[in-house]
Design a protein around this motif. Structure first.
Motif, PDB file in Angstrom:
ATOM      1  N   THR A  44       5.142 -21.355   7.261  1.00  0.00           N
ATOM      2  CA  THR A  44       4.031 -22.310   7.350  1.00  0.00           C
ATOM      3  C   THR A  44       4.375 -23.383   8.376  1.00  0.00           C
ATOM      4  OG1 THR A  44       3.421 -21.922   5.054  1.00  0.00           O
ATOM      5  CG2 THR A  44       2.588 -23.929   6.077  1.00  0.00           C
ATOM      6  N   ASN A  78      15.599 -29.233   4.415  1.00  0.00           N
ATOM      7  CA  ASN A  78      15.512 -27.956   3.705  1.00  0.00           C
ATOM      8  C   ASN A  78      14.342 -27.118   4.192  1.00  0.00           C
ATOM      9  OD1 ASN A  78      17.685 -28.444   2.104  1.00  0.00           O
ATOM     10  ND2 ASN A  78      16.490 -29.189   0.343  1.00  0.00           N
ATOM     11  N   THR A 122       7.754 -23.445   3.610  1.00  0.00           N
ATOM     12  CA  THR A 122       6.572 -23.831   2.827  1.00  0.00           C
ATOM     13  C   THR A 122       5.867 -25.005   3.498  1.00  0.00           C
ATOM     14  OG1 THR A 122       7.744 -25.469   1.495  1.00  0.00           O
ATOM     15  CG2 THR A 122       7.714 -23.197   0.639  1.00  0.00           C
ATOM     16  N   TYR A 123       4.630 -25.267   3.056  1.00  0.00           N
ATOM     17  CA  TYR A 123       3.859 -26.357   3.643  1.00  0.00           C
ATOM     18  C   TYR A 123       4.545 -27.701   3.410  1.00  0.00           C
ATOM     19  CZ  TYR A 123       0.299 -29.880   4.440  1.00  0.00           C
ATOM     20  OH  TYR A 123      -0.359 -30.995   4.884  1.00  0.00           O
ATOM     21  N   TRP A 124       4.950 -27.959   2.164  1.00  0.00           N
ATOM     22  CA  TRP A 124       5.474 -29.285   1.857  1.00  0.00           C
ATOM     23  C   TRP A 124       6.726 -29.582   2.683  1.00  0.00           C
ATOM     24  CZ3 TRP A 124       3.694 -33.581   0.361  1.00  0.00           C
ATOM     25  CH2 TRP A 124       4.560 -34.600  -0.059  1.00  0.00           C
ATOM     26  N   ARG A 125       7.571 -28.577   2.843  1.00  0.00           N
ATOM     27  CA  ARG A 125       8.800 -28.794   3.619  1.00  0.00           C
ATOM     28  C   ARG A 125       8.472 -29.025   5.105  1.00  0.00           C
ATOM     29  NH1 ARG A 125      12.856 -24.520   0.493  1.00  0.00           N
ATOM     30  NH2 ARG A 125      13.745 -26.092  -0.891  1.00  0.00           N
ATOM     31  N   LYS A 162       7.020 -32.634   5.272  1.00  0.00           N
ATOM     32  CA  LYS A 162       8.051 -33.663   5.121  1.00  0.00           C
ATOM     33  C   LYS A 162       8.928 -33.755   6.364  1.00  0.00           C
ATOM     34  CE  LYS A 162      10.717 -34.493   1.557  1.00  0.00           C
ATOM     35  NZ  LYS A 162      11.603 -34.167   0.407  1.00  0.00           N
ATOM     36  N   LYS A 190       1.483 -19.331   9.341  1.00  0.00           N
ATOM     37  CA  LYS A 190       0.245 -20.024   8.974  1.00  0.00           C
ATOM     38  C   LYS A 190       0.327 -21.455   9.494  1.00  0.00           C
ATOM     39  CE  LYS A 190      -1.466 -19.648   4.692  1.00  0.00           C
ATOM     40  NZ  LYS A 190      -1.586 -19.915   3.233  1.00  0.00           N
ATOM     41  N   VAL A 227      -1.347 -25.153   8.940  1.00  0.00           N
ATOM     42  CA  VAL A 227      -2.169 -25.927   7.997  1.00  0.00           C
ATOM     43  C   VAL A 227      -2.314 -27.356   8.515  1.00  0.00           C
ATOM     44  CG1 VAL A 227      -2.363 -26.812   5.643  1.00  0.00           C
ATOM     45  CG2 VAL A 227      -1.439 -24.515   6.030  1.00  0.00           C
ATOM     46  N   SER A 241      -3.488 -31.211   7.859  1.00  0.00           N
ATOM     47  CA  SER A 241      -3.703 -32.135   6.746  1.00  0.00           C
ATOM     48  C   SER A 241      -5.126 -32.688   6.842  1.00  0.00           C
ATOM     49  CB  SER A 241      -2.713 -33.302   6.830  1.00  0.00           C
ATOM     50  OG  SER A 241      -2.995 -34.086   7.981  1.00  0.00           O
TER      51      SER A 241
END
Lengths: 164, 725
Positions: B218, B243, B261-264, B267, B412, B414, B416
């Motif tokens: 992502t 991470n 992942t998206y959150w990583r 961040k 992917k 994404v 915000s």
């Protein structure tokens, strides 16, 4: 490692403690029915139930969820009376916000089985729909409230998702 | 068996059982998503040997119900239960492109452009299936009829399912066919339930955001807030240690961060240290844009988009009414933020994207990767809203640029909500100088509408040329042709001027367009030019009605004597709303518009306390020709009213330092349920060919609201959003 229950299944995930529940559901558990809309708790697309209470999962860190019970749209089972009412009223247009709308509506009706129009408007004001399905959402909630399921003095504090 | 499918349907169709017409379908196999052994008489439809009926949906479903409507069009003439048809988004193929050459979904045009081709596609297939059955039974076709999914033999009473006839039907390619009379329709014209209502009520519907591919990464992109700013330098040393981070690199629009992942990824993006270089818009702000517009309106002359009679006469004919109106930048904000997924591997590219334009997506991907268009596969997906935003596929350019850096890996992208809010293609900010004179009899003698706006069309030339021109035209040449074609619109823009040409019977009439470009990205916003021009024109005509001391409804009707469809919607809305007789404490305003060849009148009812107002009720009357599905028409009008009210009531997008100041729904609020009025929709019955409905309910709502507020307060609000006090 964080342990919690989603739709009656126990999960343990090893992620950073600030990871929002939304992204744990979507990226780690592949529960994709819960949607990302704003990331700031403003639109309600990510609404799930945390121990039965409607909660914005995009701003809820996984560390706050440890040992708690979560219900997502998948946990309603698809034949929940609120979902059936949504289908009967052809509520969805693009549909993207509707998981969150339905989760908010279920929580509203669980707490107040016969809401007034104002109760519905206030209870649903945290959920944005850019397609403007609000009139049909309101009608669908009113129909669901009149359905046998809710009118039969439904007073349980359990999340509805656990019943179906 | 070797049956050529090339040049399919050279037969003829009859409309209404008499007139034989040439056909609009010109098949050209191979078609996208073809199954082995399928009977596939055209690009839209195939029937597999096992009896599956598969429809290639040529338009994007973004909430407007087009999946249901177009499937029903085909199903009606094929005679097959719509809910049993397997629906797939069409790939890129010229048979799916409507007039103009693009597959873009927009302009409320999908029903109008599909009305003949899809009915013909279904009817032609049905005729072939009947011919095959007649052949098998050894009877004439006149002895055969259909019920949903089966051919009946009226002599023997035998039945054959479509699947059982699919193979033999291939031998009857040129069978003539007739289109049904409307009176014979099983599904069209009725409120059959939306086909996607269950999946969208259970969380099972899948959007671009939900694409899952093996080994997928992502990504997010960090873009400069200031439009036109460029990347100076960046330091990702700290971010790369976070991470899950896979890679961080520059692309054309900013800095891409790729993670597991998206959150990583999100961040890590906060840890990237970036220096942006100011661009030409560094000092641009909303006040400066407004000042430029005022100057242009005062000092410049523009392109005469329409002229009738002699408006210069108004200088000599008594008292002139003059008003200046304006509309601000407005965001789209579909609920699903922009996203796309791609794999780029050498000379091949595969894309999964929620887009209003799969073919433009392909051309944009070709530009950013250098890969030839025919090696780029685009999988169009269900859209979590669009409203014009996803006709622009900047996110496709980004995702392929990122994926090309990680060959063979699915990536992917994404956005915000903040990305989406600050990098939209906004409804342009416009300013309008209106002047008019009234004749002695109280009718409008002259009307001049001078419009200051940027050009939307000018910016489309490159992507459209790159999409429509054949592949042998080199990419750079196609882009150059596109730039040239865009310049054809250097003096005028039909999209930002649409809606200014009112239907009122005015002897001296002119629309003048002064193009002015601030550099802020602009684009199609639900109902496009109608959204600002109808606000202006329908407010101004209200001013004239009051100046003539006439009822706003009667004044409009008096100027529309030769416009029966306008008259019909106005009278229906007036009747249903109780025009002239509102509830105590409520005040009414009316407006009538003709966006995209459909007609809509709205009566808005408000209540006012101090400087706060509440929209209590909106009554709409629409005429969009023959109605395929009344419930979808009503839903679309409700949708457009709420979308339009949001823009008419809520704070707009503003610019400072060349950047959008708003970032999310807290400072760019949209309409919520507790602010939504009662909405009623009434349909004028019509046998005209169908026209669109997705945008039709929008343009009338802002002027009808402004007119209602005038009725309540005697304050004429000439600036969107509408704020009292």
């Amino acid at each position: 490692m964080f342990e919690f229950t989603v739709n009656d299944n126990a999960y343990a995930v090893d992620v950073e403690p600030d990871t929002p529940l939304l992204w744990v559901l979507r990226d780690h558990l592949q529960l994709l029915g819960t949607k990302f809309g704003c990331g700031a708790g403003l639109c309600g697309a990510c609404t799930v139930h945390l121990d039965g209470t409607a909660t914005r999962s995009c701003v809820l860190p996984i560390s706050a969820v440890a040992d708690r019970r979560i219900t997502t749209i998948e946990g309603l089972g698809g034949e929940h009376p609120v979902q059936q009412s949504w289908i009967d009223h052809s509520v969805p247009q693009c549909g993207y916000c509707q998981s969150g709308q339905i989760m908010s509506a279920v929580a509203l009706l669980d707490g107040n089985p016969s809401p007034s129009e104002t109760d519905i408007e206030q209870g649903m004001a945290g959920n944005i729909c850019r397609c403007g399905t609000y009139p049909r959402i309101k009608a669908a909630i009113q129909s669901a409230a009149q359905a046998e399921y809710y009118s039969a003095s439904h007073t349980s504090n359990e999340t509805v998702g656990d019943d179906v | 068996m070797s049956v050529s499918r090339r040049g399919f349907i050279i037969g003829t169709a009859t409309v209404g059982g008499g007139l034989w017409l040439g056909l609009s379908l010109r098949g050209d196999a191979p078609y996208p998503n073809a199954r082995e052994g399928s009977f596939q008489p055209n690009a839209f439809l195939q029937i597999t040997p096992s009896g599956e009926v598969i429809f290639q949906l040529p338009k994007s479903e973004m909430g407007q119900g087009i999946q249901t409507s177009l499937t029903t069009l085909l199903a009606e003439e094929l005679d097959y239960e719509p809910a049993d048809i397997i629906i797939e988004y069409a790939g890129v193929h010229k048979d799916f492109a409507a007039a103009g050459g693009s597959q873009l979904t927009g302009g409320s045009a999908s029903i109008a452009v599909s009305w003949n081709p899809l009915r013909e596609a279904g009817a032609a297939a049905r005729a072939m299936l009947i011919a095959a059955a007649a052949g098998r039974w050894g009877v004439g076709v006149e002895s055969c009829s259909t019920e949903p999914g089966v051919v009946l033999n009226s002599i023997s009473g035998e039945k054959l399912g479509y699947g059982a006839l699919a193979e033999e039907a291939k031998d009857f390619q040129h069978t003539a066919f007739e289109l049904k009379e409307k009176s014979a329709y099983r599904w069209l014209g009725k409120s059959t339930p939306r086909l996607d209502r269950v999946a969208k009520s259970t969380g099972e519907a899948r959007y671009g955001m939900d694409v899952q591919l093996p080994g997928m990464k992502t990504s997010v992109v960090i873009r400069p807030r200031q439009f036109g700013a460029t990347l100076g330098s960046f330091n990702a040393d700290t971010a790369l240690k976070a991470n899950g981070v896979e890679a961080i690199f520059a692309i054309h629009s900013g800095v891409a961060v790729v993670a597991d992942t998206y959150w990583r990824a999100r961040k890590a993006a906060r840890l990237v240290d970036i220096t942006w270089l100011d661009g030409p818009l560094a000092n641009l702000d909303s006040e400066a844009i407004l000042a430029l517009q005022k100057t242009a309106l005062k000092n410049e002359s523009g392109h005469i988009a329409m002229e009738r009679g002699d408006v210069a006469l108004q200088q000599t004919r008594g008292e002139r009414l003059e008003s200046i109106y304006s509309a601000p930048y407005t965001h789209h904000s579909p609920m699903e933020p922009q996203n796309a997924t791609a794999i780029v591997n050498g000379d091949n590219c595969e894309i999964w994207a929620p887009t209003q334009a799969p073919d433009i997506s392909q051309a944009v991907a070709a530009h950013y990767t250098g890969i030839t268009r025919s090696n780029i596969v685009v999988h169009a997906l269900t859209l979590g809203g669009a409203f014009g935003r996803r006709g622009y596929v900047d996110f496709i350019g980004e995702v392929v640029a990122i994926a090309q850096q990680i060959p063979g890996t699915a990536v992917k992208l994404v956005w915000s909500r903040e990305d989406d809010m600050q990098h939209d293609f906004y409804r342009p900010a416009t300013m309008h100088g209106m002047t008019a004179t009234l004749a002695e009899n109280g009718k409008i003698d002259s009307w001049q509408h001078r419009l200051v706006s940027p050009s939307i069309v000018k910016g489309l030339g490159v992507s459209l040329a790159s999409t429509i021109l054949p592949e042998w035209v080199p990419t750079e040449m196609a882009r150059a042709i596109g730039r040239k074609s865009g310049e054809l619109f250097a003096g005028a823009d039909p999209t930002t001027a649409e809606g200014a040409k009112v239907a009122y019977d005015i002897p001296n009439f002119a629309v003048e367009q002064i193009l002015q470009d601030s550099g802020v990205p602009i684009g199609f916003w639900r109902s496009v030019g109608f959204s600002h021009n109808c606000f202006v024109a329908e407010s101004f005509v209200d001013e004239l009605a009051h100046a003539a001391d006439q009822d706003p409804l009667k004044f409009r009707l008096a100027h529309l004597e030769n416009a029966p469809r306008y008259q019909a919607v106005l009278k229906l809305a007036a009747e249903k709303s109780g025009w002239g007789n509102p509830r105590k404490g409520h005040f009414q305003g009316i407006a009538v518009v003709e966006p995209f060849d459909s007609f809509c009148a709205a009566v808005v009812e408000v209540s006012v306390v101090g400087n706060e107002y509440t929209v209590e009720r909106v009554v709409n009357a629409v005429d969009c020709g023959f109605v395929l599905n009344p419930d979808i028409v009503a839903a679309q009008v409700e949708s457009a009213v709420i979308y339009g009210l949001g823009a008419a009531m809520k704070p707009p997008i503003t610019i400072s330092g060349g950047a959008v100041q708003q970032s999310n729904f807290h400072d760019a609020p949209v309409l919520r349920m507790n602010e939504s009025p009662v909405i009623e929709t009434y349909i004028v019955q019509s046998d005209e060919d169908p026209t669109g409905i997705g945008e039709i309910g929008l343009p009338a709502v802002a002027p009808a609201l402004a007119n209602a507020l005038f009725a309540a307060t005697s304050k004429r609000l000439r600036k969107l959003p509408l704020v009292l006090g």
